[in-house]
Structures are given as C-alpha cells and as structure tokens.
Design a protein around this motif. Structure first.
Motif, PDB file in Angstrom:
ATOM      1  N   ARG A 272       0.823  -1.204   0.000  1.00 51.16           N
ATOM      2  CA  ARG A 272       0.000   0.000   0.000  1.00 51.16           C
ATOM      3  C   ARG A 272       0.862   1.260   0.000  1.00 51.16           C
ATOM      4  O   ARG A 272       0.485   2.275  -0.562  1.00 51.16           O
ATOM      5  N   GLU A 273       2.018   1.174   0.652  1.00 53.47           N
ATOM      6  CA  GLU A 273       2.927   2.314   0.699  1.00 53.47           C
ATOM      7  C   GLU A 273       4.327   1.843   0.331  1.00 53.47           C
ATOM      8  O   GLU A 273       4.806   0.841   0.871  1.00 53.47           O
ATOM      9  N   PRO A 274       5.020   2.540  -0.593  1.00 54.62           N
ATOM     10  CA  PRO A 274       6.385   2.142  -0.983  1.00 54.62           C
ATOM     11  C   PRO A 274       7.395   2.532   0.094  1.00 54.62           C
ATOM     12  O   PRO A 274       7.848   3.668   0.159  1.00 54.62           O
ATOM     13  N   ARG A 275       7.752   1.569   0.945  1.00 55.48           N
ATOM     14  CA  ARG A 275       8.680   1.868   2.031  1.00 55.48           C
ATOM     15  C   ARG A 275       9.910   0.967   2.027  1.00 55.48           C
ATOM     16  O   ARG A 275      10.939   1.331   2.573  1.00 55.48           O
ATOM     17  N   LEU A 276       9.808  -0.225   1.408  1.00 58.06           N
ATOM     18  CA  LEU A 276      10.883  -1.203   1.482  1.00 58.06           C
ATOM     19  C   LEU A 276      11.865  -1.054   0.327  1.00 58.06           C
ATOM     20  O   LEU A 276      11.525  -0.545  -0.743  1.00 58.06           O
ATOM     21  N   HIS A 277      13.096  -1.533   0.553  1.00 55.49           N
ATOM     22  CA  HIS A 277      14.137  -1.536  -0.465  1.00 55.49           C
ATOM     23  C   HIS A 277      14.468  -2.982  -0.825  1.00 55.49           C
ATOM     24  O   HIS A 277      14.346  -3.887   0.010  1.00 55.49           O
ATOM     25  N   CYS A 278      14.889  -3.187  -2.060  1.00 54.23           N
ATOM     26  CA  CYS A 278      15.232  -4.522  -2.536  1.00 54.23           C
ATOM     27  C   CYS A 278      16.428  -5.061  -1.761  1.00 54.23           C
ATOM     28  O   CYS A 278      17.436  -4.364  -1.584  1.00 54.23           O
ATOM     29  N   ALA A 279      16.348  -6.315  -1.307  1.00 52.04           N
ATOM     30  CA  ALA A 279      17.414  -6.912  -0.529  1.00 52.04           C
ATOM     31  C   ALA A 279      18.639  -7.239  -1.376  1.00 52.04           C
ATOM     32  O   ALA A 279      19.722  -7.471  -0.827  1.00 52.04           O
ATOM     33  N   GLU A 280      18.500  -7.238  -2.714  1.00 50.25           N
ATOM     34  CA  GLU A 280      19.625  -7.593  -3.585  1.00 50.25           C
ATOM     35  C   GLU A 280      20.278  -6.376  -4.213  1.00 50.25           C
ATOM     36  O   GLU A 280      21.474  -6.161  -4.067  1.00 50.25           O
ATOM     37  N   CYS A 281      19.474  -5.536  -4.914  1.00 50.61           N
ATOM     38  CA  CYS A 281      20.050  -4.368  -5.589  1.00 50.61           C
ATOM     39  C   CYS A 281      19.929  -3.102  -4.744  1.00 50.61           C
ATOM     40  O   CYS A 281      20.461  -2.057  -5.112  1.00 50.61           O
ATOM     41  N   HIS A 282      19.195  -3.198  -3.644  1.00 49.24           N
ATOM     42  CA  HIS A 282      18.999  -2.097  -2.704  1.00 49.24           C
ATOM     43  C   HIS A 282      18.235  -0.914  -3.312  1.00 49.24           C
ATOM     44  O   HIS A 282      18.266   0.188  -2.777  1.00 49.24           O
ATOM     45  N   ASP A 283      17.607  -1.150  -4.442  1.00 45.30           N
ATOM     46  CA  ASP A 283      16.781  -0.106  -5.043  1.00 45.30           C
ATOM     47  C   ASP A 283      15.529   0.076  -4.188  1.00 45.30           C
ATOM     48  O   ASP A 283      15.036  -0.851  -3.558  1.00 45.30           O
ATOM     49  N   GLY A 284      14.997   1.283  -4.197  1.00 43.98           N
ATOM     50  CA  GLY A 284      13.765   1.499  -3.451  1.00 43.98           C
ATOM     51  C   GLY A 284      13.589   2.948  -3.075  1.00 43.98           C
ATOM     52  O   GLY A 284      14.439   3.772  -3.421  1.00 43.98           O
ATOM     53  N   PRO A 285      12.508   3.266  -2.385  1.00 47.39           N
ATOM     54  CA  PRO A 285      11.461   2.314  -1.967  1.00 47.39           C
ATOM     55  C   PRO A 285      10.769   1.660  -3.160  1.00 47.39           C
ATOM     56  O   PRO A 285      10.551   2.301  -4.188  1.00 47.39           O
ATOM     57  N   LEU A 286      10.451   0.388  -3.020  1.00 49.80           N
ATOM     58  CA  LEU A 286       9.823  -0.351  -4.108  1.00 49.80           C
ATOM     59  C   LEU A 286       8.429   0.219  -4.345  1.00 49.80           C
ATOM     60  O   LEU A 286       7.579   0.179  -3.463  1.00 49.80           O
TER      61      LEU A 286
ATOM     62  N   GLU B  52      10.890 -13.298  -0.344  1.00 47.83           N
ATOM     63  CA  GLU B  52      11.548 -14.591  -0.237  1.00 47.83           C
ATOM     64  C   GLU B  52      12.317 -14.624   1.068  1.00 47.83           C
ATOM     65  O   GLU B  52      13.166 -13.761   1.311  1.00 47.83           O
ATOM     66  N   TYR B  53      12.000 -15.597   1.897  1.00 47.32           N
ATOM     67  CA  TYR B  53      12.626 -15.704   3.216  1.00 47.32           C
ATOM     68  C   TYR B  53      12.465 -14.395   3.994  1.00 47.32           C
ATOM     69  O   TYR B  53      13.387 -13.906   4.642  1.00 47.32           O
ATOM     70  N   ASN B  54      11.267 -13.809   3.881  1.00 49.57           N
ATOM     71  CA  ASN B  54      10.902 -12.573   4.581  1.00 49.57           C
ATOM     72  C   ASN B  54      11.712 -11.364   4.127  1.00 49.57           C
ATOM     73  O   ASN B  54      11.737 -10.342   4.808  1.00 49.57           O
ATOM     74  N   ALA B  55      12.378 -11.461   3.003  1.00 49.48           N
ATOM     75  CA  ALA B  55      13.139 -10.335   2.462  1.00 49.48           C
ATOM     76  C   ALA B  55      12.469  -9.859   1.176  1.00 49.48           C
ATOM     77  O   ALA B  55      12.028 -10.676   0.360  1.00 49.48           O
ATOM     78  N   PRO B  56      12.371  -8.540   0.956  1.00 44.87           N
ATOM     79  CA  PRO B  56      11.730  -8.025  -0.263  1.00 44.87           C
ATOM     80  C   PRO B  56      12.711  -7.951  -1.431  1.00 44.87           C
ATOM     81  O   PRO B  56      13.882  -7.590  -1.253  1.00 44.87           O
ATOM     82  N   TYR B  57      12.220  -8.309  -2.600  1.00 44.00           N
ATOM     83  CA  TYR B  57      13.005  -8.222  -3.826  1.00 44.00           C
ATOM     84  C   TYR B  57      12.178  -7.509  -4.882  1.00 44.00           C
ATOM     85  O   TYR B  57      10.973  -7.737  -4.996  1.00 44.00           O
ATOM     86  N   CYS B  58      12.823  -6.648  -5.650  1.00 49.32           N
ATOM     87  CA  CYS B  58      12.133  -6.007  -6.765  1.00 49.32           C
ATOM     88  C   CYS B  58      11.877  -7.039  -7.849  1.00 49.32           C
ATOM     89  O   CYS B  58      12.478  -8.126  -7.859  1.00 49.32           O
ATOM     90  N   LEU B  59      11.019  -6.711  -8.788  1.00 48.25           N
ATOM     91  CA  LEU B  59      10.658  -7.678  -9.824  1.00 48.25           C
ATOM     92  C   LEU B  59      11.843  -8.045 -10.700  1.00 48.25           C
ATOM     93  O   LEU B  59      11.966  -9.191 -11.137  1.00 48.25           O
TER      94      LEU B  59
END
Length: 238
Positions: free
Chosen positions: A14-28, A35-42
């Motif tokens: 609902r709100e873009p607050r998280l950052h990708c756990a791999e590329c660190h882009d964000g807020p998503l 995956e494993y409770n970590a956010p990843y961008c598409l």
C-alpha cells in the motif's frame, strides 16, 4: 501447461517503504516479491519482463495465464479484513496480446452467452422467490401476503449474501426462512434501526426489541380463520 504449478506470489504494498534486498533499489513503488521474509524487486526476482493484468476480466485473465509460460499472482493486504486479496496477475507480454486477440475474436459469442445466462438466472430467481414466499406463508399463515413477498424478494436477492442466498435458504430450510422473517420484522416493525442510530450497541438493541419481534411472529404463526363465502352469514341467520 501454464497454471499447472502453484503460481509465484507477488505483493502489492500500500505504501512504498521497502528496499530490494539484492540491488537495494527502493522504496519499491508497486510490486515486490518476498523470499525468506526479504523483499526483492521484480527485476531481481526475474519477473521484470512480465506485464501486469488487473483483475476484472475473467476470460482475458484465464487465457493470458494459460498462454504464459511464467506467471505470478498479485496480492495486496486488506487491513480491514485482515487478509490478502487478489489484485491481478503478471504474465508475458506476448501471452497477454494473444489473449486479447482471442477475446476480441469471440466477443459477440460471449456476449450472447452472457445474455442467455442472465435470462436463465432471472427465471430461476423468479421461481425461487415465489417458492420462498409460499414457504413463508406456510410457516406464518397470518403474515400479510405482500409482506411475505417483500421478505422473500429482499432475502433472495442474488449476490446479496443474505440468508435467502445461503445453502439453507435455497433449500427452504425452516430455520433459515424463519431467520429471514425475523430479520425483516426487526427492521420494519421495531425501533431497532433507531436504537442503532442513537448509539446503542447491536446486541443490546437486539435484546430490547426481542419481545416485540416474538409477538409479531407469534401472531403471524396463528392460522388464518376460514373465509366465509359471500352471503353465508345471512343464510346462517335465517
């Protein structure tokens, strides 16, 4: 065949607050994969090449999903209902284009089928409402016929979620029919709605009007006195 395996689940925040756990882009901004409770961008989840198809067109969704070798379901959390709800799917662009072309090709046939289905459902609804009215009058023979018809029409409305559309209601279960009549009396013959609008809690309001409801139901359960034919009283007095 696409759809044979469990789909990939993508979350629409609902709100873009998280950052990708791999590329660190964000807020998503729109979609992410957990995956494993970590956010990843598409893109990092290898889904960036897919196109988003919102829910709303069942035929288009089904065809696009079947034509896509990879697809994902998009969910968003409903905090009021405390559950995740489906928003649409992600599919390959070419699959979406083929699905759109197929839907355009048979749009007329599907429209005619929808018209036939709507007419069939309308006929079924008329028959069911008539049967429900008859059952109300059987259980409550002194209920005015127009009231019985109004209760049946209200509680049997398709898509309403009311007791008349439940499995018990459709089978004319006595408990379900009585519950529908009781609900109608509660709203139409007592001060229940006024109590709710004045701030009285639902359970307390129900308690206050319970005796009035039962009095109406008892009166309606009494059998109607037999009707005399015209002139019978005069003949009796002769």
């Amino acid at each position: 065949m696409a759809g044979a395996e469990p789909p990939v689940v993508v979350i629409q925040p609902r709100e873009p607050r998280l950052h990708c756990a791999e590329c660190h882009d964000g807020p998503l901004p729109l979609l992410l994969v957990l995956e494993y409770n970590a956010p990843y961008c598409l893109d990092c989840a290898d889904l960036g090449h897919l196109s988003y198809l919102p829910r709303g067109n069942a035929a288009l969704t089904r065809r696009a999903r079947e034509a896509s070798s990879l697809w994902a379901v998009v969910l968003r959390h409903n905090s009021r209902r405390t559950r995740y709800e489906r928003q649409g799917i992600l599919v390959e662009e070419q699959a979406l284009l083929r699905a759109e072309a197929a839907c355009l090709a048979d749009a007329d046939a599907r429209a005619r089928r929808r018209e036939r289905d709507a007419a069939r459902r309308a006929t079924e609804d008329v028959r069911f409402t008539a049967a429900l009215t008859a059952e109300i009058l059987r259980l409550f023979p002194s209920c005015p016929q127009d009231r019985a018809a109004a209760v049946a029409a209200h509680t049997s409305l398709r898509g309403s979620g009311r007791v008349g559309r439940s499995a018990a209601g459709r089978s004319l279960d006595e408990g379900a029919v009585t519950a529908a009549v009781r609900a109608a009396v509660r709203h139409d013959d007592t001060a229940y709605d006024v109590l709710l609008m004045s701030g009285v809690r639902r359970n307390e309001a129900r308690g206050r009007v319970a005796r009035a409801i039962e009095a109406v139901l008892v009166a309606w359960r009494r059998p109607n006195p037999p009707r005399r034919s015209p002139g019978s009283a005069d003949r009796h007095n002769v």
